[in-house]
Write an enzyme that holds these catalytic residues in place. Structure first.
Site, mmCIF file in Angstrom:
data_model
loop_
_atom_site.group_PDB
_atom_site.id
_atom_site.type_symbol
_atom_site.label_atom_id
_atom_site.label_comp_id
_atom_site.label_asym_id
_atom_site.label_seq_id
_atom_site.Cartn_x
_atom_site.Cartn_y
_atom_site.Cartn_z
ATOM 1 N N ASP A 2 1.263 4.672 8.615
ATOM 2 C CA ASP A 2 2.696 4.896 8.852
ATOM 3 C C ASP A 2 2.863 5.407 10.286
ATOM 4 O O ASP A 2 3.371 6.502 10.511
ATOM 5 C CB ASP A 2 3.229 5.905 7.841
ATOM 6 C CG ASP A 2 3.046 5.404 6.427
ATOM 7 O OD1 ASP A 2 3.887 4.641 5.960
ATOM 8 O OD2 ASP A 2 2.022 5.746 5.791
ATOM 9 N N GLN A 42 6.190 6.800 11.444
ATOM 10 C CA GLN A 42 6.473 8.121 10.892
ATOM 11 C C GLN A 42 5.704 9.193 11.662
ATOM 12 O O GLN A 42 6.246 10.248 11.998
ATOM 13 C CB GLN A 42 6.067 8.138 9.418
ATOM 14 C CG GLN A 42 6.129 9.495 8.785
ATOM 15 C CD GLN A 42 5.838 9.412 7.295
ATOM 16 O OE1 GLN A 42 6.671 9.010 6.516
ATOM 17 N NE2 GLN A 42 4.643 9.781 6.907
ATOM 18 N N GLY A 63 -6.685 6.594 1.041
ATOM 19 C CA GLY A 63 -5.977 6.838 2.303
ATOM 20 C C GLY A 63 -5.551 8.300 2.398
ATOM 21 O O GLY A 63 -5.802 8.979 3.401
ATOM 22 N N HIS A 64 -4.928 8.803 1.331
ATOM 23 C CA HIS A 64 -4.531 10.213 1.311
ATOM 24 C C HIS A 64 -5.771 11.108 1.399
ATOM 25 O O HIS A 64 -5.800 12.085 2.142
ATOM 26 C CB HIS A 64 -3.801 10.551 0.006
ATOM 27 C CG HIS A 64 -2.561 9.755 -0.252
ATOM 28 N ND1 HIS A 64 -2.498 8.776 -1.209
ATOM 29 C CD2 HIS A 64 -1.332 9.804 0.317
ATOM 30 C CE1 HIS A 64 -1.278 8.260 -1.231
ATOM 31 N NE2 HIS A 64 -0.549 8.850 -0.313
HETATM 32 P P1 AMP Z 1 2.754 8.732 1.191
HETATM 33 O O1 AMP Z 1 2.249 9.368 -0.047
HETATM 34 O O2 AMP Z 1 2.814 7.245 1.131
HETATM 35 O O3 AMP Z 1 4.026 9.370 1.698
HETATM 36 O O4 AMP Z 1 1.660 9.032 2.311
HETATM 37 C C1 AMP Z 1 1.234 10.345 2.613
HETATM 38 C C2 AMP Z 1 0.362 10.332 3.838
HETATM 39 O O5 AMP Z 1 -0.787 9.493 3.598
HETATM 40 C C3 AMP Z 1 1.060 9.747 5.086
HETATM 41 O O6 AMP Z 1 0.698 10.499 6.223
HETATM 42 C C4 AMP Z 1 0.506 8.336 5.148
HETATM 43 O O7 AMP Z 1 0.516 7.797 6.446
HETATM 44 C C5 AMP Z 1 -0.911 8.546 4.655
HETATM 45 N N1 AMP Z 1 -1.483 7.275 4.163
HETATM 46 C C6 AMP Z 1 -0.943 6.432 3.249
HETATM 47 N N2 AMP Z 1 -1.709 5.343 3.106
HETATM 48 C C7 AMP Z 1 -2.749 5.479 3.967
HETATM 49 C C8 AMP Z 1 -3.885 4.673 4.294
HETATM 50 N N3 AMP Z 1 -4.104 3.493 3.711
HETATM 51 N N4 AMP Z 1 -4.753 5.133 5.223
HETATM 52 C C9 AMP Z 1 -4.529 6.338 5.828
HETATM 53 N N5 AMP Z 1 -3.483 7.145 5.554
HETATM 54 C C10 AMP Z 1 -2.601 6.723 4.646
#
Ligand code: AMP
Length: 279
Positions: A152, A155, A37-38
């Protein structure tokens, strides 16, 4: 791949690079424990040939007091290997003291009521904590564009609004949600799921898709949502924070349409999962 660990050193590096980098920086904030995802957000930025900065910072301000800050997965070594493979230009991994020394603590933005709805209602510290830190990062790094994930969505919408309201000169782009084959949205928190819990968790996305179909078939919204929540509890979810339909601007949707989303947050024991889809 350059790694900077302090605000001073990253600013010095970026200042020396200017003016070459003006309008060329894409920023992807993360809390580490990186997954596809990241990485998908990084790939989006790469397509546009930006100079890519990824931050890895487990932000204490966005956790509520009873939440999993100290247990949040920290996997810096493997994260860095993944980022190197993608030839990310710069990694910023500041320490809490450096970042949190001077911030606008719990600054009150004109939040269009996000604190009263969906995750805001259940995690009162979360969105102000995200804004406090992301705005700090934006003022340090001055990117042209920031990439956020649809997973998210709240967010994304909140930060986009605040960036507009504070007239910061940057674009906010959204990358689509990346899922496992089972449909479960990738999340750093999925690591906490036992095998049995994982089997339960896949019903989150299944339920979103089924709900979408039933809404399209014209079923009464409020009784449908009630029924779906009951079903999830029966399957094994231990608590449903919400299953709701809102418009893309997070206002309440009485009549769902193309620009409405179904949002869900549900617990399986100690793990809280969120997801959303467009109707
Ligand atoms: P986090 O590390 O959880 O704070 O996420 C960092 C970024 O990655 C944020 O913009 C999230 O929305 C994005 N993100 C997390 N999981 C996914 C996913 N499964 N698909 C797409 N983007 C994601």
């Amino acid at each position: 791949m350059i790694i900077k660990k302090t605000i001073k050193s990253v600013q010095k590096y970026l200042n020396n690079k200017k003016p070459k980098l003006i309008n060329k920086i894409a920023f992807i904030p993360t809390m580490g424990a990186l997954h596809e995802g990241h990485l998908s957000l990084i790939k989006l930025a790469k397509e546009r040939q930006y100079f890519i900065i990824v931050s890895i910072y487990v932000n204490p301000s966005q956790f509520d007091p009873n939440e999993d800050f100290s247990n949040y997965p920290r996997t810096l070594r493997t994260d860095l290997a993944k980022l190197k493979k993608l030839s990310v230009d710069l990694i910023f991994t500041p320490k809490i003291d450096d970042i949190s020394k001077y911030t606008f603590k719990k600054m009150k933005y004109s939040t269009f009521g996000i604190e009263n709805k969906l995750c805001g209602r259940f995690r009162p510290h979360h969105f102000p904590g995200v804004a406090e830190i992301v705005l700090k990062f934006l003022s340090i790094l001055k990117p042209e564009v920031i990439y956020l994930g649809q997973k998210d969505y709240q967010q994304f919408f909140y930060l986009k609004r605040i960036i507009e309201q504070t007239n910061l000169p940057m674009k906010v782009k959204m990358g689509k949600t990346i899922r496992e084959n089972s449909g479960l949205a990738l999340s750093s928190r999925n690591k906490y799921l036992s095998k049995d819990d994982h089997e339960i968790s896949v019903h989150l996305y299944k339920t979103l898709k089924e709900t979408r179909l039933l809404i399209k078939n014209g079923l009464n919204l409020s009784s449908l949502l009630k029924k779906q929540k009951k079903k999830l509890l029966k399957i094994g979810f231990t608590k449903i924070d919400y299953l709701e339909v809102k418009r893309n601007d997070l206002k309440t949707s009485t009549k769902p349409h193309k620009k409405s989303r179904i949002f869900i947050a549900a617990h399986i024991n100690d793990v809280r999962l969120i997801d959303n889809i467009l109707i």
